[in-house]
Write an enzyme that holds these catalytic residues in place. Structure first.
Site, short mmCIF file in Angstrom:
data_model
loop_
_atom_site.label_atom_id
_atom_site.label_comp_id
_atom_site.label_asym_id
_atom_site.label_seq_id
_atom_site.Cartn_x
_atom_site.Cartn_y
_atom_site.Cartn_z
N HIS A 1 25.14 71.80 79.26
CA HIS A 1 26.38 71.21 78.72
C HIS A 1 27.60 71.95 79.26
O HIS A 1 28.62 71.33 79.57
CB HIS A 1 26.39 71.30 77.19
CG HIS A 1 25.30 70.55 76.49
ND1 HIS A 1 24.27 71.18 75.82
CD2 HIS A 1 25.07 69.22 76.37
CE1 HIS A 1 23.47 70.26 75.29
NE2 HIS A 1 23.92 69.06 75.62
N GLY B 1 25.34 68.12 70.74
CA GLY B 1 25.45 69.49 70.26
C GLY B 1 24.25 70.33 70.65
O GLY B 1 23.47 69.94 71.52
N ALA B 2 24.09 71.49 69.99
CA ALA B 2 23.12 72.52 70.39
C ALA B 2 23.37 72.82 71.88
O ALA B 2 22.47 72.73 72.71
CB ALA B 2 21.69 72.07 70.13
P1 AMP Z 1 22.54 65.69 74.94
O1 AMP Z 1 23.32 66.67 74.10
O2 AMP Z 1 21.13 66.07 75.16
O3 AMP Z 1 22.74 64.28 74.49
O4 AMP Z 1 23.20 65.77 76.38
C1 AMP Z 1 24.58 65.59 76.57
C2 AMP Z 1 24.84 65.53 78.04
O5 AMP Z 1 24.41 66.74 78.67
C3 AMP Z 1 24.11 64.38 78.75
O6 AMP Z 1 24.96 63.80 79.70
C4 AMP Z 1 22.94 65.10 79.39
O7 AMP Z 1 22.47 64.44 80.55
C5 AMP Z 1 23.57 66.42 79.76
N1 AMP Z 1 22.54 67.46 79.93
C6 AMP Z 1 21.56 67.79 79.07
N2 AMP Z 1 20.78 68.75 79.61
C7 AMP Z 1 21.29 69.03 80.82
C8 AMP Z 1 20.93 69.94 81.88
N3 AMP Z 1 19.87 70.74 81.78
N4 AMP Z 1 21.67 69.94 82.99
C9 AMP Z 1 22.74 69.12 83.12
N5 AMP Z 1 23.14 68.25 82.17
C10 AMP Z 1 22.42 68.20 81.05
#
Ligand code: AMP
Length: 279
Positions: free
Chosen positions: A34, A28-29
């Site tokens: 995402h 989230g957030a």
């Molecule tokens: P998280 O919510 O941080 O667990 O991330 C969820 C997914 O979004 C994971 O697969 C992350 O690698 C991806 N993600 C997070 N930040 C980025 C970004 N800046 N660019 C691309 N994918 C991202």
């Protein structure tokens, strides 16, 4: 768009959605990084298929002194983004239904998880693999999209899927960045204005390291040392700076491809990670 929190209902509801089903697991957030994953999922699903997003701040991937409590949870905004992006189902379970009080089963990848983030976050990837395995079972995706920003996580999930024969295809998406090069992260909103101003040093120093890596007779120790010094001079507290093989994640002794330069650094209390792939 359906929003489901019950673990016992989601299996049937997800299974009834038209395929191909494409899952984007998140905590989230949601930000533009995402959204890039969700749009990639939309493409993979095509006109007929369905995009599923999970939103779950997974307690078992946080260490006791980490930022579980202060991790941002802007639920209403997240759902608005999912609705706008044509998501068919959002799975947002409660921790108490994902982990019963006496839960005792984990998925533990043992080689790729040892270094990099795994060295200072010992149970982190066990938590990640366990939750992603559960999400694959509950949501039955044909594809799942992960970001390259979390390079080690991506490599470990690929390994888990291969080793445990999960019938899902893993797709990776390049890192989305701010104009000044800082990789988008839900944790960026925890940075003070001063920390936010300093943080783009991560990208700048990674790019410089890659340039030096490409030079004949590149000295990896020196490259790592320079990178570390640049991060420290900008006020960062370095967790690690490493140059590893892109598949085995083993530390490289000599410059060679494919490689990844990976960094984790604290600005204040906020830990940021980034990497640069050299292919
Ligand atoms: P998280 O919510 O941080 O667990 O991330 C969820 C997914 O979004 C994971 O697969 C992350 O690698 C991806 N993600 C997070 N930040 C980025 C970004 N800046 N660019 C691309 N994918 C991202």
């Amino acid at each position: 768009m359906r929003v489901v929190s019950a673990t016992e209902r989601v299996w049937r509801q997800a299974g009834a959605l038209p395929g191909p089903r494409v899952l984007v697991p998140t905590m989230g957030a949601l930000h533009a990084g995402h959204v890039a994953l969700i749009r990639r999922a939309r493409q993979l699903a095509g006109k007929k298929g369905s995009v599923l997003v999970s939103i779950f701040v997974n307690p078992i991937q946080f260490g006791p002194r980490e930022d579980l409590a202060r991790y941002p949870r802007p639920r209403r905004e997240d759902l608005a983004i999912c609705r706008r992006e044509g998501v068919a189902l959002v799975f947002a379970p409660e921790p108490s239904t994902m982990y019963l009080p006496d839960h005792s089963t984990y998925i533990d990848e043992s080689i790729l998880s040892a270094g990099l983030c795994g060295a200072t976050r010992p149970k982190h990837f066990r938590g990640v693999c366990t939750v992603v395995g559960k999400l694959f079972h509950l949501l039955q995706p044909h594809f799942a999209v992960f970001g390259e920003k979390d390079y080690q996580q991506l490599a470990i999930i690929r390994r888990m899927v291969r080793d445990l024969h999960f019938p899902v295809q893993i797709v990776s998406q390049p890192t989305v960045r701010e104009a000044d090069g800082l990789a988008l992260s839900s944790r960026n909103r925890l940075l003070t204005p001063d920390e936010r101003q300093a943080a783009p040093v991560i990208r700048r120093s990674l790019l410089q390291a890659a340039e030096n890596f490409a030079k004949p007779r590149a000295n990896l120790k020196k490259i790592v040392h320079t990178l570390r010094t640049q991060l420290e001079q900008a006020g960062g507290r370095v967790d690690y700076v490493e140059i590893v093989h892109a598949e085995s994640l083993a530390p490289l002794i000599r410059a060679g491809k494919p490689a990844v330069i990976a960094v984790a650094v604290f600005f204040g209390n906020t830990r940021l990670i980034d990497n640069l792939q050299i292919v």
